[in-house]
Structures are given as C-alpha cells and as structure tokens.
Scaffold this active site. Structure first.
Site, PDB file in Angstrom:
ATOM      1  N   GLU A 234     -20.947  16.601 -12.014  1.00 60.98           N
ATOM      2  CA  GLU A 234     -21.577  17.734 -11.285  1.00 60.98           C
ATOM      3  C   GLU A 234     -22.469  18.547 -12.212  1.00 60.98           C
ATOM      4  O   GLU A 234     -23.458  19.080 -11.709  1.00 60.98           O
ATOM      5  CB  GLU A 234     -20.477  18.625 -10.677  1.00 60.98           C
ATOM      6  CG  GLU A 234     -19.649  17.943  -9.614  1.00 60.98           C
ATOM      7  CD  GLU A 234     -18.714  16.856 -10.150  1.00 60.98           C
ATOM      8  OE1 GLU A 234     -18.293  16.969 -11.312  1.00 60.98           O
ATOM      9  OE2 GLU A 234     -18.433  15.890  -9.422  1.00 60.98           O
TER      10      GLU A 234
ATOM     11  N   ASP B 109     -11.473  14.205  -5.439  1.00 58.98           N
ATOM     12  CA  ASP B 109     -10.022  14.401  -5.577  1.00 58.98           C
ATOM     13  C   ASP B 109      -9.380  14.985  -4.317  1.00 58.98           C
ATOM     14  O   ASP B 109      -9.013  16.161  -4.267  1.00 58.98           O
ATOM     15  CB  ASP B 109      -9.749  15.315  -6.777  1.00 58.98           C
ATOM     16  CG  ASP B 109     -10.238  14.691  -8.070  1.00 58.98           C
ATOM     17  OD1 ASP B 109     -10.528  13.473  -8.076  1.00 58.98           O
ATOM     18  OD2 ASP B 109     -10.324  15.420  -9.070  1.00 58.98           O
TER      19      ASP B 109
ATOM     20  N   ASP C 255     -18.114   9.597 -13.338  1.00 61.18           N
ATOM     21  CA  ASP C 255     -17.306  10.758 -12.939  1.00 61.18           C
ATOM     22  C   ASP C 255     -17.719  12.026 -13.685  1.00 61.18           C
ATOM     23  O   ASP C 255     -18.453  11.989 -14.670  1.00 61.18           O
ATOM     24  CB  ASP C 255     -15.820  10.443 -13.210  1.00 61.18           C
ATOM     25  CG  ASP C 255     -14.901  11.463 -12.561  1.00 61.18           C
ATOM     26  OD1 ASP C 255     -15.328  12.144 -11.618  1.00 61.18           O
ATOM     27  OD2 ASP C 255     -13.742  11.586 -13.017  1.00 61.18           O
TER      28      ASP C 255
END
Ligand code: GLC
Length: 645
Positions: free
Chosen positions: A310, A420, A307
């Site tokens: 990015e 999300d 997670d």
C-alpha cells in the site's frame, strides 16, 4: 460512448491505454461545485450503484461511502471506508439511464453513494486534478465492457493457477512444506501449489531464501514440481536495510529508494525492521526491482504474491522518535480520560500514520511528487515491475502473480486477493459480494483467503467457504500464524473436502474457458443478477447469488447451521445439487422464490435455459485433467458447450 473530461492538470496513471480526445464542457448527468472538486448526481429511490472494486458491504454500493486510499487494514468491518485497493469505477443504473464513471486520479477520492443524503451520489476529489471518463451505455454490462475496452486486457494466469493453493503464514522449512503436500496427497485432495509466506526468506529480505530452512532451494522446488506442486513465494515492498545485502546496496547506489524532502532516504519499518521503499513509480526502478525476481525464477519458481504494497508502514524512524519523546512526558502522570486517550492515540497512531505518507517523495515523469498525491499507484507499480520483468525474462511462460494493493491498470499484470479477512461467516458473504465489483474493474484473477485469514475457522465454515470458492479463479486457503490449523486435512474427516475440491477440478475447463472469454470480451465472470435480468426488480435486489460465466447461477450458503436457503430464480433453471462431481441430483425448477435444501457439503448450482455446464473427472493436479472425460450437464439447448481455446 466514452467521453473524457480533464479536471485541472492530472497526472498520468497509465490505467487507460486508449487515446481519447478530451471533451469540452461539463460531465453529463453530474453537477460540479464551484471549486470543481465535487461532482453530484441526484438519484431516484430505485437507483443502484455497482462497481468500486474491492470494498466492504454489498454488491449494490448504495447507502455507504467509500474512500479510495489503499490501506493496510486487517479489520474489514462494515464501517470501514477503505481497503487495500483503489478502484474508482462505478456503474449507475436508474430507471431512466445507465452510465459509468471512472475517476482516474492517483490521490484520494471519496464516493458518497447516498451516505450523507440518500438521494445524492457524490464524488469528492481530495485534489482538483483528475480525468473523468463518462460512459453511456445500453446496459450495465455494456458500460462495463466499454470501460474495460479502454483499460487494456486483464491478466491471464497459468492454468495451474486455477488449482487449489495451500498457504499459511508459518511454514518455516521444507519439512513442513513437504508435510503439507504429503497430507493433501494422502487425503486424496487435489492441490497445485503451496505458498511460501515471509518465513522462507533469510531475515525477511526480499529475493533471499533461508539456507537453514531450505538448504537446497532449487532442488526442493524441483522435488515439489516433480510431484506437480508449485511453490509460490511472497515478495514484500520494503527492502531491508542491511550492509552486504545486495538488493539494499544496489538500491542505494542506483538511487532507487524513496526520499524525504531534504533528499535523505526514508527509513520505515515492516517485517525485517528498518526498510527503504523502492520508488516503483520510476521506470528504471521498476526495471531494477523486476529483474530481481529472476533469482527465484531461476530456481524454478513460476508464481509470486506481492504484499505490503500500500505500502504498509509499521512505523517511520521520524515519527517513532517523536512518539518516544512524547511518551516520556506521560511517565508517572495520573492519566485522566483525556490524558489516557491522548496516550492511547499516540501509540495507536504509529502504524500506517497518514502523516508518514506525506513524509516522502517519488520521482514521476521527472517530477518530484509527494507520496500521498500518488499513494494509490504504489502497489500497482510494484506488481507492474514484476509483470514487465516476466514479459522480458520469460515471454513464453505465464507466471502466476497477484497483489494485495492495486489500482486499475494493475489488472493487466496480475490479480488480487482481498487481504486479511477473518474466519467469520460475514466475511464469506463479503467474499461473494466483492467478486462482481472486482471483475468490473478488470480484476478477474481474484479471490479471498478461503476459510479466513485471521481468527479460528470451524469445519462447517470451511466447508461452506470452499463450496463458494470453488468458483473463484484464485482458490487459496490461507491463514495467519497463531490461528487454528485450517489445511483441509486438519479439520476432521477430509472426505467432504476431497469431494468439494474434486468438484472444483471438475469445473476447471468451464471456469478457465469462461475466464478466457471474459478477457477476450472485456466481460465479467461474476455478475450481479441485475446484469442479466435488468427488468426483473426482484432479481435486481438479490445480494447473495451470482451469475458465474454464461451458463450458471450460484447460491452459496453463508449462515452457520443453515440446512438450506431461499433462492430466487429469475427464470426457470435446472438446479444441480452437487455433493461431488459424480454425486448430484438435478431438478428443473420454475422461476420465482424457492426454499432449497443445501446440507453441509451440498453446492447449489443452477443451469440457465439453453445452457450447458461442462464437467470432467477430477485429477489431483490441473495438468492431469483429462479433457476426454468431459460431459455436459444441460438445460435444453444443443447440450454442447463452446470452448474458445
Ligand atoms: C500480511 C498479508 C498476509 C501474510 C502476512 C505475513 O498480513 O496480508 O497474507 O500472511 O502479511 O506475510
């Protein structure tokens, strides 16, 4: 037929695994502007565009613009242009031709699919350097297959990864996790995994486990495994800065963290506060970080989710100190319209600030490269680090792996979840519409947070969402801390969920086999109707039904309070209205438009002519599925279903 065109001096991304000799001349069908950074194609009114992977909006991407720039943005509104991934592959279908374009560039690229001018498709490169692959094909599916043929085979998860996963950000200790398992078992709802969010770690430090929350982690992993339940911990990209923490100290000593222009380490912040980011673009850093997963593999863990890769940045030290300095100047001032907006912009601009992505550098193939130029490769290479490590550390075992951020090429190492989302009906539809594009880019192991991550779910939304997610390879119920509980035993009578999840388990032999077939044949599992019925104009416009594998079409309900829906059948099919694996009615329907009843808990599935849908008696765990109970629901044909395993 695939042709490769080199624009400028592109950087290697490792997304394509086949050597293709570059062609001279210009890219067919497209006009390049003089500077060479914009390609345009003139569309007819009926032209459609497919692909682009994880994006907002519909299956046909026409009419909006999409920017490949991996972004940590939990607000998946339809006016967004970037989500967590960069999947630069699209298929253009017009009455006269079908072709694909893959723009391989690690930096930003915009696909203006008729947004600025409805008749113009343009591809705008921020940098001039890219490799464009132009793919001529007989059909959209053929273009996809050829493309997938050059990017390497998609990742295959362990079979238990097709079971239901229960997740929630906030399971803080083993008692809570045990309770989840107990309550699923008590309710008779099948379950194969429970996810551990950041709360399992010690101070949000990667590859640590809180002693307080899990006094004997290995024993607990074993206890759960003896019940047939796997724990799947999260790993974040940022490494906490803390003296004495081995990952931090080794990372500094080994020169594994990204640096600023002056050679000092970039200090950013995520969950643990200050962190450094590993330079996953370096092979030795990937090896080092990948080996860290071993500590959890040794504890019996068989799956992970990567997670914040990015990478998400709450703030950088540099930018934050500037903000603090500026804030002083606002103290005591009467903030008028401009002053207030400036002030607000200052605060809102702290997380994921574009300037911060220009502050640090990677070492790629021996060269120093500024992060923003290779931004879209970061999450890919974090997951590649893990995938390469699993190949080294446990070559005979399939490890579950999926990531939030991705670039094409990462599909060889893991799957993705779509980040999300929220407990909104529109996000259920978005989930449906995202699946074909993800599949086209090679991401077969994918799915959304079922029930929605943010906001409060309702029972009916969860029932409808599950009724769709039972078809997605990644089938995980995940929610944010602070939201209403959404475990399937916490939403009133759990009977409906038991039936629906049972139906999922009944379908696993079909879904897993169609998955393996799609991997083998470089195919999609979720196809727009247009892929199978290209000459049926009505089918080509359908945005809320999907072909799932070779045998079936589905028509999910995504409207609150609906008790049925309109369904378009491109040909006669056999409808199976499932309430559970044992309880269903079948009806042969002619092609055309139908209004079909679908009460809460009813799943509309359509078997194509000459095809079969195998189902088994559900079990509480994937590994307990008894293939001897297999039977086929068929519509004509031999009545058999062919397994490739
Ligand atoms: C990110 C992830 C989400 C996770 C949360 C806490 O928002 O996308 O899935 O629950 O971080 O780790």
């Amino acid at each position: 037929m695939i042709r490769k065109y080199v624009i400028g001096s592109p950087m290697e991304t490792d997304s394509v695994v086949v050597d293709i000799t570059p062609s001279d001349g210009r890219i067919p069908k497209f006009k390049a502007d003089e500077a060479g950074h914009m390609l345009t194609y003139v569309m007819d009114d009926a032209d459609r565009i497919y692909g682009l992977g994880e994006t907002v909006r519909g299956i046909n991407k026409r009419g909006w613009h999409y920017v490949s720039n991996c972004s940590d943005d939990p607000n998946h509104h339809e006016d967004k242009t970037s989500l967590y991934a960069a999947h630069n592959f699209m298929v253009v279908v017009s009455a006269k031709e079908v072709f694909g374009l893959y723009v391989d560039t690690p930096g930003k690229v915009e696909f203006d699919a008729g947004y600025t001018d409805h008749s113009i498709l343009s591809v705008i490169l921020e940098d001039f350097d890219a490799i464009a692959y132009f793919i001529d094909g007989a059909s959209a599916r053929d273009v996809v297959r050829q493309f997938r043929g050059i990017i390497g085979k998609s990742y295959v998860p362990p079979k238990w990864g097709f079971g239901l996963g229960q997740s929630r950000w906030s399971y803080v200790n083993e008692d809570e996790v045990r309770e989840v398992a107990d309550r699923y078992d008590e309710a008779g709802i099948p379950l194969d995994s429970i996810y551990l969010d950041i709360d399992y770690m010690d101070g949000y430090k990667d590859f640590t486990v809180s002693d307080e929350a899990f006094p004997d982690f290995k024993e607990f992993v074993d206890e759960m495994k003896s019940r047939g339940i796997r724990l799947v911990p999260i790993i974040d990209a940022g490494v906490k800065i803390e003296q004495g923490y081995d990952v931090y100290e080794e990372g500094v000593a080994g020169g594994h963290f990204v640096k600023k222009e002056d050679g000092s380490l970039l200090t950013a912040a995520v969950w643990p506060g200050r962190v450094h980011f590993p330079d996953f673009l370096r092979e030795d850093t990937r090896r080092w970080f990948g080996d860290k997963y071993k500590v959890l593999l040794d504890a019996g863990i068989e799956g992970f989710w990567n997670d914040m890769n990015e990478p998400a940045i709450f703030y950088t030290e540099d930018h934050l100190s500037e903000v603090f300095e500026k804030i002083d100047g606002y103290k005591g001032r009467n903030l008028d319209i401009n002053g207030f907006f400036e002030f607000q912009g200052l605060i809102d601009g702290i997380p994921n600030n574009p300037e911060d992505y220009r502050l640090f550098y990677h070492e790629k193939d021996g060269l120093k490269v500024r992060h923003d130029k290779v931004h879209n490769l970061y999450g890919f290479n974090m997951t590649r680090a893990a995938g390469e490590a699993f190949e080294r550390l446990c070559p005979d075992k399939r490890i579950l792996m999926f990531s939030r951020s991705s670039y094409i090429g990462m599909h060889r190492y893991g799957g993705v979840w779509t980040g999300d989302n929220a407990s909104w009906w529109s996000h259920l539809l978005l989930n449906v519409q995202q699946m074909p594009g993800l599949n086209m880019s090679g991401f077969l192991y994918s799915g959304a947070d079922t029930g929605g991550f943010g906001a409060d779910v309702t029972r009916d939304l969860m029932i409808r969402w599950i009724s769709f997610s039972i078809f997605t390879p990644l089938f995980r119920n995940h929610a944010a801390m602070g939201t209403r509980r959404q475990e399937l035993y916490a939403l009133g009578d759990s009977g409906a969920f038991k039936k629906l999840v049972g139906l999922r388990y009944a379908l696993i032999p079909y879904l897993y086999n169609e998955y393996l077939r799609a991997v083998r044949d470089d195919d999609v599992i979720f196809a727009p109707l247009a892929f199978d019925y290209p000459d049926d104009e009505r089918a080509c416009g359908v945005e809320d039904q999907l072909m799932v594998g070779r045998s079936i079409m589905i028509a999910p309900v995504y409207v609150q309070n609906a008790r049925g829906r309109h369904v378009y059948l491109p040909e006669g099919m056999k409808m199976v209205r499932f309430r559970s694996m044992e309880d269903y009615d079948e009806e042969e329907l002619p092609g055309g438009d139908h209004y079909l009843r679908a009460e809460l808990g009813e799943v509309l599935t359509f078997i194509r002519p000459g095809c079969s849908l195998p189902i088994v008696t559900p079990a509480m765990r994937v590994e307990e599925i008894d293939m001897k109970t297999l039977k086929c629901l068929s519509y004509g044909g031999s009545g058999d279903y062919e397994f490739i395993e």
